[in-house]
Write a protein that holds these residues in place. Structure first.
Motif, PDB file in Angstrom:
ATOM      1  N   GLU A 159       6.797   3.191   6.641  1.00 48.49           N
ATOM      2  CA  GLU A 159       8.143   2.790   7.135  1.00 48.49           C
ATOM      3  C   GLU A 159       9.477   3.887   6.683  1.00 48.49           C
ATOM      4  O   GLU A 159      10.480   3.948   7.309  1.00 48.49           O
ATOM      5  CB  GLU A 159       8.777   1.496   6.597  1.00 48.49           C
ATOM      6  N   VAL A 160       8.970   4.843   5.752  1.00 49.36           N
ATOM      7  CA  VAL A 160       9.875   5.827   5.438  1.00 49.36           C
ATOM      8  C   VAL A 160       9.935   7.100   6.304  1.00 49.36           C
ATOM      9  O   VAL A 160      10.605   7.597   6.930  1.00 49.36           O
ATOM     10  CB  VAL A 160       9.987   6.011   3.703  1.00 49.36           C
ATOM     11  N   CYS A 161       8.618   7.535   6.182  1.00 46.00           N
ATOM     12  CA  CYS A 161       8.223   8.962   6.932  1.00 46.00           C
ATOM     13  C   CYS A 161       7.459   8.636   7.992  1.00 46.00           C
ATOM     14  O   CYS A 161       7.381   9.731   9.124  1.00 46.00           O
ATOM     15  CB  CYS A 161       7.503   9.751   5.979  1.00 46.00           C
TER      16      CYS A 161
ATOM     17  N   MET B 255       0.872  -1.196   0.025  1.00 45.77           N
ATOM     18  CA  MET B 255      -0.001   0.021   0.042  1.00 45.77           C
ATOM     19  C   MET B 255       0.853   1.263  -0.089  1.00 45.77           C
ATOM     20  O   MET B 255       1.673   1.347   0.874  1.00 45.77           O
ATOM     21  CB  MET B 255      -0.802  -0.089   1.156  1.00 45.77           C
ATOM     22  N   LYS B 256       0.629   2.066  -1.116  1.00 46.13           N
ATOM     23  CA  LYS B 256       1.305   3.338  -1.214  1.00 46.13           C
ATOM     24  C   LYS B 256       0.987   4.464   0.008  1.00 46.13           C
ATOM     25  O   LYS B 256      -0.027   4.486   0.229  1.00 46.13           O
ATOM     26  CB  LYS B 256       1.113   3.914  -2.344  1.00 46.13           C
ATOM     27  N   CYS B 257       1.953   4.904   0.634  1.00 49.32           N
ATOM     28  CA  CYS B 257       1.942   6.059   1.926  1.00 49.32           C
ATOM     29  C   CYS B 257       1.125   7.178   1.034  1.00 49.32           C
ATOM     30  O   CYS B 257       1.768   7.741  -0.023  1.00 49.32           O
ATOM     31  CB  CYS B 257       3.164   6.465   2.480  1.00 49.32           C
TER      32      CYS B 257
ATOM     33  N   CYS C 106       3.991  10.470   1.499  1.00 54.57           N
ATOM     34  CA  CYS C 106       5.392  10.699   0.714  1.00 54.57           C
ATOM     35  C   CYS C 106       5.257   9.603  -0.446  1.00 54.57           C
ATOM     36  O   CYS C 106       6.452   9.770  -1.209  1.00 54.57           O
ATOM     37  CB  CYS C 106       6.498  10.031   1.610  1.00 54.57           C
ATOM     38  N   GLY C 107       4.237   9.017  -0.775  1.00 58.19           N
ATOM     39  CA  GLY C 107       4.355   8.100  -2.021  1.00 58.19           C
ATOM     40  C   GLY C 107       5.121   6.751  -1.776  1.00 58.19           C
ATOM     41  O   GLY C 107       5.037   5.868  -2.840  1.00 58.19           O
ATOM     42  N   GLU C 108       5.770   6.549  -0.647  1.00 51.65           N
ATOM     43  CA  GLU C 108       6.675   5.318  -0.484  1.00 51.65           C
ATOM     44  C   GLU C 108       5.629   3.955  -0.352  1.00 51.65           C
ATOM     45  O   GLU C 108       4.687   4.082  -0.085  1.00 51.65           O
ATOM     46  CB  GLU C 108       7.451   5.461   0.991  1.00 51.65           C
ATOM     47  N   GLU C 109       6.368   2.689  -1.031  1.00 53.58           N
ATOM     48  CA  GLU C 109       5.398   1.782  -1.063  1.00 53.58           C
ATOM     49  C   GLU C 109       5.306   1.011  -0.011  1.00 53.58           C
ATOM     50  O   GLU C 109       4.796  -0.126   0.259  1.00 53.58           O
ATOM     51  CB  GLU C 109       5.677   0.843  -2.470  1.00 53.58           C
ATOM     52  N   ASN C 110       6.442   0.946   0.820  1.00 49.52           N
ATOM     53  CA  ASN C 110       6.741   0.318   2.017  1.00 49.52           C
ATOM     54  C   ASN C 110       5.965   0.803   3.371  1.00 49.52           C
ATOM     55  O   ASN C 110       6.356   1.781   3.946  1.00 49.52           O
ATOM     56  CB  ASN C 110       8.235  -0.061   2.374  1.00 49.52           C
TER      57      ASN C 110
END
Length: 149
Positions: free
Chosen positions: A32-34, A1-3, A6-10
């Motif tokens: 998991e990124v932002c 699922m995309k955040c 921030c658009g991150e996929e993790n």
């Protein structure tokens, strides 16, 4: 699922629980990124159903039409709203279990009549009088005779 931030996929699921009377699942996720959290809903995709009307027009299936018809026929009868909702759910289950893309309004009407008969006899006669479009007392009496047999 995309955040969504921030658009991150993790992303990871941090909480999961039933929603909408167990018809969907609510998931809390965290990127998991932002590190931001967001909610998603997972729902079973149903087959889009088209109703073929008496005049051969087609329109999308609309649950509220069935519910309104049953509510009208149960007016001033000892039938709770929960019983009506339960009946509509039974009708929908029968309709969707056919797994067809199109269904005639006549077929839906017959299913509704069978379920209303179990719910309340007066409501059944009321619904039948509208559904069968009784033109006079004789056609009304014919339906009553069928019901009593």
């Amino acid at each position: 699922m995309k955040c969504p931030f921030c658009g991150e996929e993790n992303t990871k699921v941090i909480d999961s629980r039933p929603a909408e009377e167990n018809n969907s699942i609510r998931r809390r996720r965290q990127c998991e990124v932002c590190g931001k959290r967001f909610t998603t809903y997972e729902k079973v995709e149903t087959i889009p159903l088209i109703v073929i009307k008496k005049d051969d027009n087609r329109e999308p299936y609309d649950r509220s039409k069935i519910e309104r018809g049953i509510v009208r026929s149960c007016h001033k009868r000892p039938v709770s709203y929960d019983q009506i909702v339960s009946t509509v759910e039974e009708i929908e289950a029968e309709i969707f279990n056919k797994e067809e893309k199109e269904i005639s309004s006549n077929e839906i009407g017959e299913i509704v009549m069978d379920k209303i008969k179990e719910l309340d006899q007066v409501a059944y006669v009321r619904f039948a009088s509208v559904y069968r479009e009784f033109k006079d007392v004789n056609t009304f009496m014919d339906e009553l005779k069928k019901f009593l047999n």
